[in-house]
Design a protein around this motif. Structure first.
Motif, PDB file in Angstrom:
ATOM      1  N   ARG A  46      -0.910  -4.116   0.052  1.00  0.00           N
ATOM      2  CA  ARG A  46       0.301  -3.305  -0.167  1.00  0.00           C
ATOM      3  C   ARG A  46       0.928  -3.641  -1.521  1.00  0.00           C
ATOM      4  O   ARG A  46       1.327  -2.748  -2.267  1.00  0.00           O
ATOM      5  CB  ARG A  46       1.311  -3.544   0.966  1.00  0.00           C
ATOM      6  CG  ARG A  46       2.560  -2.697   0.822  1.00  0.00           C
ATOM      7  CD  ARG A  46       3.517  -2.880   1.963  1.00  0.00           C
ATOM      8  NE  ARG A  46       3.101  -2.162   3.154  1.00  0.00           N
ATOM      9  CZ  ARG A  46       2.993  -2.691   4.365  1.00  0.00           C
ATOM     10  NH1 ARG A  46       3.258  -3.965   4.561  1.00  0.00           N
ATOM     11  NH2 ARG A  46       2.606  -1.966   5.395  1.00  0.00           N
ATOM     12  N   VAL A  48      -0.586  -4.758  -4.140  1.00  0.00           N
ATOM     13  CA  VAL A  48      -1.429  -4.233  -5.221  1.00  0.00           C
ATOM     14  C   VAL A  48      -1.155  -2.739  -5.413  1.00  0.00           C
ATOM     15  O   VAL A  48      -0.939  -2.271  -6.536  1.00  0.00           O
ATOM     16  CB  VAL A  48      -2.931  -4.490  -4.930  1.00  0.00           C
ATOM     17  CG1 VAL A  48      -3.817  -3.706  -5.889  1.00  0.00           C
ATOM     18  CG2 VAL A  48      -3.242  -5.978  -5.049  1.00  0.00           C
ATOM     19  N   LEU A  49      -1.106  -2.003  -4.315  1.00  0.00           N
ATOM     20  CA  LEU A  49      -0.855  -0.556  -4.434  1.00  0.00           C
ATOM     21  C   LEU A  49       0.536  -0.282  -5.001  1.00  0.00           C
ATOM     22  O   LEU A  49       0.723   0.603  -5.834  1.00  0.00           O
ATOM     23  CB  LEU A  49      -1.025   0.148  -3.081  1.00  0.00           C
ATOM     24  CG  LEU A  49      -2.410   0.058  -2.425  1.00  0.00           C
ATOM     25  CD1 LEU A  49      -2.535   1.074  -1.297  1.00  0.00           C
ATOM     26  CD2 LEU A  49      -3.541   0.261  -3.413  1.00  0.00           C
ATOM     27  N   GLN A  50       1.522  -1.057  -4.546  1.00  0.00           N
ATOM     28  CA  GLN A  50       2.876  -0.832  -5.067  1.00  0.00           C
ATOM     29  C   GLN A  50       2.988  -1.251  -6.528  1.00  0.00           C
ATOM     30  O   GLN A  50       3.707  -0.633  -7.307  1.00  0.00           O
ATOM     31  CB  GLN A  50       3.901  -1.561  -4.196  1.00  0.00           C
ATOM     32  CG  GLN A  50       4.051  -0.858  -2.848  1.00  0.00           C
ATOM     33  CD  GLN A  50       5.155  -1.416  -1.979  1.00  0.00           C
ATOM     34  OE1 GLN A  50       5.726  -2.459  -2.283  1.00  0.00           O
ATOM     35  NE2 GLN A  50       5.439  -0.736  -0.892  1.00  0.00           N
ATOM     36  N   GLY A  51       2.245  -2.298  -6.889  1.00  0.00           N
ATOM     37  CA  GLY A  51       2.212  -2.729  -8.290  1.00  0.00           C
ATOM     38  C   GLY A  51       1.602  -1.653  -9.171  1.00  0.00           C
ATOM     39  O   GLY A  51       2.082  -1.392 -10.279  1.00  0.00           O
ATOM     40  N   ILE A  52       0.552  -1.005  -8.679  1.00  0.00           N
ATOM     41  CA  ILE A  52      -0.089   0.085  -9.439  1.00  0.00           C
ATOM     42  C   ILE A  52       0.920   1.227  -9.620  1.00  0.00           C
ATOM     43  O   ILE A  52       1.106   1.751 -10.714  1.00  0.00           O
ATOM     44  CB  ILE A  52      -1.358   0.600  -8.702  1.00  0.00           C
ATOM     45  CG1 ILE A  52      -2.454  -0.473  -8.703  1.00  0.00           C
ATOM     46  CG2 ILE A  52      -1.862   1.892  -9.329  1.00  0.00           C
ATOM     47  CD1 ILE A  52      -3.628  -0.153  -7.796  1.00  0.00           C
TER      48      ILE A  52
END
Lengths: 244, 193
Positions: A46, A48-52
């Motif tokens: 989660r 990683v996806l939010q960081g992207i």
């Protein structure tokens, strides 16, 4: 067949993207409660996806800020560059026609599109007291590329930071059927060059790549020409359509 | 009877299709009015009002891409102002009153300042690592997570043979990003998936 690792990754991804429902969701959450490693994997995914997402929304905000900065008025050099691209385009229509008819391979297309870029760095006075740069550019203008390259090499050795000279040497290499050497010069211009030469450098780099049969790399270069949204973008799109 | 906001709806459609110029168009169309209005009504300076409006446009974009804003029930301006008010309230800690329509919009859309999109250290690190990830990963992740493209559309855009190839490539990119994060965090305290 999917491996166990793939299945787990897929489940984590679906959970984080709220794609699980009902019994499957309940079972997965139960497993998360029982296995701390799984819970951590979910949190990690989660993050990683939010960081992207965070990265891209910040990029969008930068674009908005950029749109507030007034664009500089075109200077003489830019007008000359536009005039130059018109010359380049003269061959472009013909090349596109041939390629559409299926009569031309990529290297043939590069040759047809190639037009020397007009001299915008040292207008040739043709006086007896012409400078070394003028002499080199005179050779270039008269398409004596081998001699122009010799002169430009000497000038670049004296002044390696003169990116305009590197650009014209690249065009001279391409004009004298040495696309590999041309590519090195255009890549150098793109890496270090001034903004006004960036679009034509990508254009000629694309042509050089076509000349060596590197269609995929050429496509990437012509996409960069498109992104510049300059006068070469339309023709670049035509080439892209044609080589696909 | 529900009013139809044809022009605004067209702009939204353009944004949904990935036309980024339409986002800038929305921003430039409403920016001046919003800043003037915000300065008149709240105790904020021009840079703060501009910053809040930029966040509002980013939020609007995100809501469109995530499918939270399918059909407009108010004008685009009303949406932007409601989101902007909420951002002024939260980011600039101003005592902003939200009326009934504003509240409905804020409750149905994500309308937070962009700084709160990512709060923890790991998310910030991922964002920094995105600068270095290179191609084709940056383009694939951008198309999927930021522009909302399907894998099929990504395969077409990136010239991949089919959507499975695009999916595999996306997975590789995520895995590589995770490895970069793990390498930055010492001790390997993350579950190795």
């Amino acid at each position: 067949m999917k491996t166990q690792g793939e299945t787990k990754r897929n489940q984590i991804d679906r959970y984080v993207n709220n794609e699980m429902q009902g019994e499957e969701l309940a079972q997965f959450e139960q497993r998360m409660r029982e296995h701390v490693e799984l819970a951590e994997s979910v949190h990690f995914h989660r993050d990683v996806l939010q960081g992207i997402e965070y990265y891209f929304i910040k990029e969008l905000k930068k674009d908005l800020i950029q749109s507030d900065i007034p664009k500089p008025k075109r200077n003489l050099k830019t007008y000359l560059a536009i005039a130059a691209s018109v010359v380049v385009l003269a061959g472009a229509g013909l090349g596109y026609y041939f390629l559409k008819q299926g009569e031309m391979n990529p290297s043939g297309l590069a040759a047809t599109y190639f037009e020397p870029y007009p001299n915008i760095i040292a207008p040739v006075s043709r006086s007896a007291a012409a400078s070394s740069t003028e002499e080199a550019m005179q050779l270039y203008e008269t398409e004596q590329y081998a001699a122009a390259i010799t002169q430009l090499n000497s000038l670049i050795n004296q002044n390696p930071d003169h990116i305009g000279l590197v650009f014209y040497r690249g065009v001279s290499y391409l004009g004298s059927h040495q696309p590999e050497k041309a590519m090195a010069d255009f890549e150098n211009v793109i890496e270090k060059g001034e903004p006004s030469l960036r679009e034509p450098a990508y254009w000629y780099l694309g042509l050089s790549q076509l000349a060596t049969g590197q269609k995929v790399q050429a496509k990437a270069s012509f996409l960069r020409v498109n992104e510049a949204e300059g006068v070469l973008a339309g023709q670049s799109q035509q080439i892209l359509k044609a080589i696909q | 009877m529900q009013q139809v906001y044809t022009e605004d709806q067209q702009l939204i459609e353009q944004i949904r299709k990935g036309n980024e110029k339409s986002v800038v168009q929305v921003y430039q169309s409403f920016k001046g009015g919003f800043i003037h209005w915000a300065q008149l009504n709240y105790n904020i300076d021009e840079p703060s009002a501009t910053d809040a409006f930029q966040d509002a446009v980013v939020c609007l974009y995100n809501n469109i891409i995530k499918g939270r804003l399918e059909n407009l029930t108010s004008s685009l301006k009303t949406y932007l102002y409601a989101i902007g008010k909420n951002i002024i309230r939260k980011k600039l800690h101003q005592p902003v009153m939200l009326d009934k329509d504003d509240l409905w919009i804020v409750e149905h859309l994500k309308a937070e300042p962009i700084d709160s999109f990512a709060a923890n250290e790991r998310q910030q690190l991922v964002a920094r690592l995105m600068e270095t990830i290179g191609e084709p990963c940056k383009s694939i992740l951008r198309l999927f997570y930021f522009k909302g493209f399907t894998m099929e559309a990504i395969a077409k855009e990136m010239d991949y043979k089919n959507e499975n190839v695009a999916k595999t490539q996306k997975l590789r990119c995520i895995t590589s990003l995770k490895k970069m994060v793990r390498d930055k965090f010492s001790g390997g305290d993350f579950y190795d998936d």
